[in-house]
Each structure stands twice: as structure tokens, then as C-alpha cells.
Design a protein around this motif. Structure first.
Motif, PDB file in Angstrom:
ATOM      1  N   VAL A   1       5.611  11.765  -5.293  1.00 39.22           N
ATOM      2  CA  VAL A   1       6.590  11.501  -6.343  1.00 39.22           C
ATOM      3  C   VAL A   1       7.025  10.057  -6.213  1.00 39.22           C
ATOM      4  N   CYS A   2       6.921   9.293  -7.301  1.00 37.42           N
ATOM      5  CA  CYS A   2       7.234   7.872  -7.288  1.00 37.42           C
ATOM      6  C   CYS A   2       8.438   7.601  -8.176  1.00 37.42           C
ATOM      7  N   GLU A   3       9.401   6.834  -7.644  1.00 31.72           N
ATOM      8  CA  GLU A   3      10.623   6.530  -8.395  1.00 31.72           C
ATOM      9  C   GLU A   3      10.901   5.031  -8.341  1.00 31.72           C
TER      10      GLU A   3
ATOM     11  N   ALA B   1       0.843  -1.198   0.000  1.00 33.43           N
ATOM     12  CA  ALA B   1       0.000   0.000   0.000  1.00 33.43           C
ATOM     13  C   ALA B   1       0.880   1.250   0.000  1.00 33.43           C
ATOM     14  N   GLY B   2       0.548   2.194  -0.863  1.00 36.36           N
ATOM     15  CA  GLY B   2       1.318   3.426  -0.987  1.00 36.36           C
ATOM     16  C   GLY B   2       2.327   3.377  -2.122  1.00 36.36           C
ATOM     17  N   GLN B   3       2.690   2.192  -2.589  1.00 37.96           N
ATOM     18  CA  GLN B   3       3.607   2.079  -3.715  1.00 37.96           C
ATOM     19  C   GLN B   3       2.845   2.213  -5.035  1.00 37.96           C
ATOM     20  N   GLN B   4       3.589   2.624  -6.041  1.00 36.51           N
ATOM     21  CA  GLN B   4       2.998   2.770  -7.368  1.00 36.51           C
ATOM     22  C   GLN B   4       3.345   1.552  -8.217  1.00 36.51           C
TER      23      GLN B   4
ATOM     24  N   CYS C   1       6.988   5.693  -3.345  1.00 34.43           N
ATOM     25  CA  CYS C   1       6.455   7.043  -3.499  1.00 34.43           C
ATOM     26  C   CYS C   1       6.672   7.832  -2.213  1.00 34.43           C
ATOM     27  N   VAL C   2       6.998   9.120  -2.368  1.00 35.35           N
ATOM     28  CA  VAL C   2       7.170  10.016  -1.229  1.00 35.35           C
ATOM     29  C   VAL C   2       6.325  11.258  -1.470  1.00 35.35           C
ATOM     30  N   ARG C   3       5.828  11.807  -0.371  1.00 35.09           N
ATOM     31  CA  ARG C   3       5.014  13.018  -0.479  1.00 35.09           C
ATOM     32  C   ARG C   3       5.926  14.245  -0.549  1.00 35.09           C
ATOM     33  N   ARG C   4       5.571  15.162  -1.390  1.00 32.68           N
ATOM     34  CA  ARG C   4       6.296  16.429  -1.478  1.00 32.68           C
ATOM     35  C   ARG C   4       5.305  17.581  -1.360  1.00 32.68           C
ATOM     36  N   THR C   5       5.787  18.677  -0.770  1.00 29.36           N
ATOM     37  CA  THR C   5       4.956  19.861  -0.580  1.00 29.36           C
ATOM     38  C   THR C   5       5.347  20.912  -1.598  1.00 29.36           C
TER      39      THR C   5
ATOM     40  N   ILE D   1      -0.629   3.442 -11.132  1.00 28.67           N
ATOM     41  CA  ILE D   1      -1.580   3.688 -10.050  1.00 28.67           C
ATOM     42  C   ILE D   1      -0.944   3.349  -8.720  1.00 28.67           C
ATOM     43  N   ARG D   2      -1.301   4.110  -7.683  1.00 27.77           N
ATOM     44  CA  ARG D   2      -0.816   3.815  -6.339  1.00 27.77           C
ATOM     45  C   ARG D   2      -1.745   2.822  -5.663  1.00 27.77           C
TER      46      ARG D   2
END
Length: 250
Positions: free
Chosen positions: A248-250, A145-148, A235-239, A175-176
Motif C-alpha cells: 500500500v503506497c501513500e 527503491a521500494g517507493q512508488q 509503500c508498506v507491505r500488508r497481509t 510504479i514502484r
């Protein structure tokens, strides 16, 4: 109301007590006989009506039983015979063949809202009702969960007609997981896949998407998806601003 003729009226009789009494007695006897005849006529009419009614009911029941001997069991659920299932299966296979379905595609025996899925033995059915088959297992970890996830897919309906494809769009889908953005049955089907894995997922209506004019899904229909999982990304959240952020998913 019974009318007394003027010839029987006490006014035309001499007002002697004996005559008056005799005359009243005659009037009483006349009224009594008239009421008696009226009562017998009325009772006879009611009896005659009831007799006719009973006769009609008996006749109706006799005709109904003769013309419709199985009327009492007509509301029972129709039981499909093996011949009917074979005919419906052959009909579904013929339509699928016209739609050029891939090898080992599942068949569907549908009669109204009742559907029976027919698959080869190498398919697995879960308690949720989801059915799948792995063509390639892949390597690595399963998505969390949370991964793309990035994947290609082809969607079919019960007749084997293609309803959507990422290959035709020219780019894989992204999709995440765990965001309720995927159809419940689809997310369950790819949750334990690994990168490089290929799987066919048969989604029952209970795990399917919402239906309606805005979707390409039909109500109470099974959907079939051939999925190829390409990669899994963290994926990490960015502001971006004080009131906006994204992932942002890498």
C-alpha cells in the motif's frame, strides 16, 4: 592391356632354341616400342592438359583484375562521408517535422545498425549511454527503491512518431522503484528526478525494453521519453491472508 597378334605368337614358330629366343626378342621389342609410344602419347596429353589449364587460369585472373579492380577491398567497412551524414540528418529532420515533434527534439543519423544521435549542447550523456535534458528540476527528494513514483510520459521513436502516452490514457502511470518493472534506461532516467521535474530521456537499445510483436518497441531503436514526475509515495507491505500480501503506497 596390349594384345599380341597371332602372327607374332610363339606357337607358330618352330621350337628351336635360337628361333624361340629370336622370336621372344621380337615380341619384347614390339611391346617395348608400343609401351614407349603409349607413354609418350599419355605424357603429351597430360602436358597439353596442364598447359591448357594454366592458360585458362592466367586468362581468368586477367579478366577478373580488369573487371573488378577493387574486389579485394569490397568487404571493408563502408565509411560514411560528411555528405551522407548531412543527407541522412536532413531526411530524419524532415520526417520528424511531419510528425510534429516538440522543440529541441534529438535527431538520429542511421545507416543500418549504426546510429549517431545529434542533440543540442544542453543535453547530458552518461557513461551508460543514457542521454537526457532537464526542462524543470523540481523540488524535494529523489525516489528510492521500494517507493512508488507517479508520473506522466510521452514516448517517441527515432522518427518522432508517438508510440505511447499516459496523457492519452487519462491517468498518470504508477510504479514502484527497484522492482525491475521499468525499462532499465527509463528507471535510470527518473531515479534522480524530483517531484515537479520535467525531463527528456533518450534511451539507447542497450538500456531499452525487450522487443517483439507484443511490444511497441523496434529492435535496435533509440526511444525518447518526455517525463513529468508528479509525486513520490512511501509503500508498506500488508497481509491480506495467510498466503497473500501486497503493498500500500501513500
Amino acid at each position: 592391356m596390349l594384345m599380341v597378334p597371332s602372327s607374332l605368337s610363339y606357337k607358330t614358330i618352330s621350337p628351336t632354341p635360337s628361333t624361340h629366343f629370336s622370336h621372344n626378342k621380337q615380341i619384347f621389342q614390339c611391346c617395348s616400342s608400343q609401351n614407349s609410344r603409349h607413354h609418350r602419347a599419355e605424357s603429351g596429353g597430360i602436358s597439353h592438359f596442364e598447359e591448357n589449364l594454366n592458360r585458362r587460369l592466367v586468362m581468368f585472373l586477367s579478366v577478373t583484375t580488369t573487371l573488378f579492380p577493387n574486389l579485394s577491398s569490397s568487404a571493408k567497412t563502408k565509411i560514411k562521408s560528411p555528405f551522407d551524414e548531412r543527407r541522412l540528418l536532413e531526411q530524419n529532420k524532415r520526417i520528424q517535422k511531419e510528425n510534429n515533434v516538440p522543440e529541441d527534439f534529438p535527431s538520429f543519423i542511421r545507416e543500418g545498425f549504426q546510429v549517431k544521435v545529434v542533440t543540442p549542447e544542453n543535453y547530458t550523456t552518461r557513461e551508460s549511454g543514457l542521454i537526457y535534458r532537464d526542462f524543470a528540476v523540481g523540488e524535494g527528494d529523489c525516489p528510492q527503491a521500494g517507493q512508488q513514483v507517479m508520473f506522466h510520459y510521452v514516448g517517441y521513436n527515432e522518427s518522432g512518431r508517438r508510440i505511447d502516452s499516459s496523457y492519452n490514457q487519462g491517468a498518470p502511470a504508477r510504479i514502484r522503484m527497484g522492482t525491475n518493472a521499468l525499462v532499465p534506461g527509463f528507471e535510470e532516467g527518473i531515479r534522480d528526478m524530483k517531484p515537479g521535474g520535467k525531463r527528456r530521456i533518450i534511451i539507447p537499445p542497450e538500456l531499452g525494453p525487450p522487443v517483439g510483436p507484443s511490444t511497441f518497441f523496434s529492435s535496435k531503436q533509440f526511444e525518447v521519453f518526455d517525463v513529468e514526475l508528479l509525486s513520490i509515495q512511501n509503500c508498506v507491505r500488508r497481509t491480506i491472508a495467510a498466503f497473500y500480501s501486497d503493498f500500500v503506497c501513500e
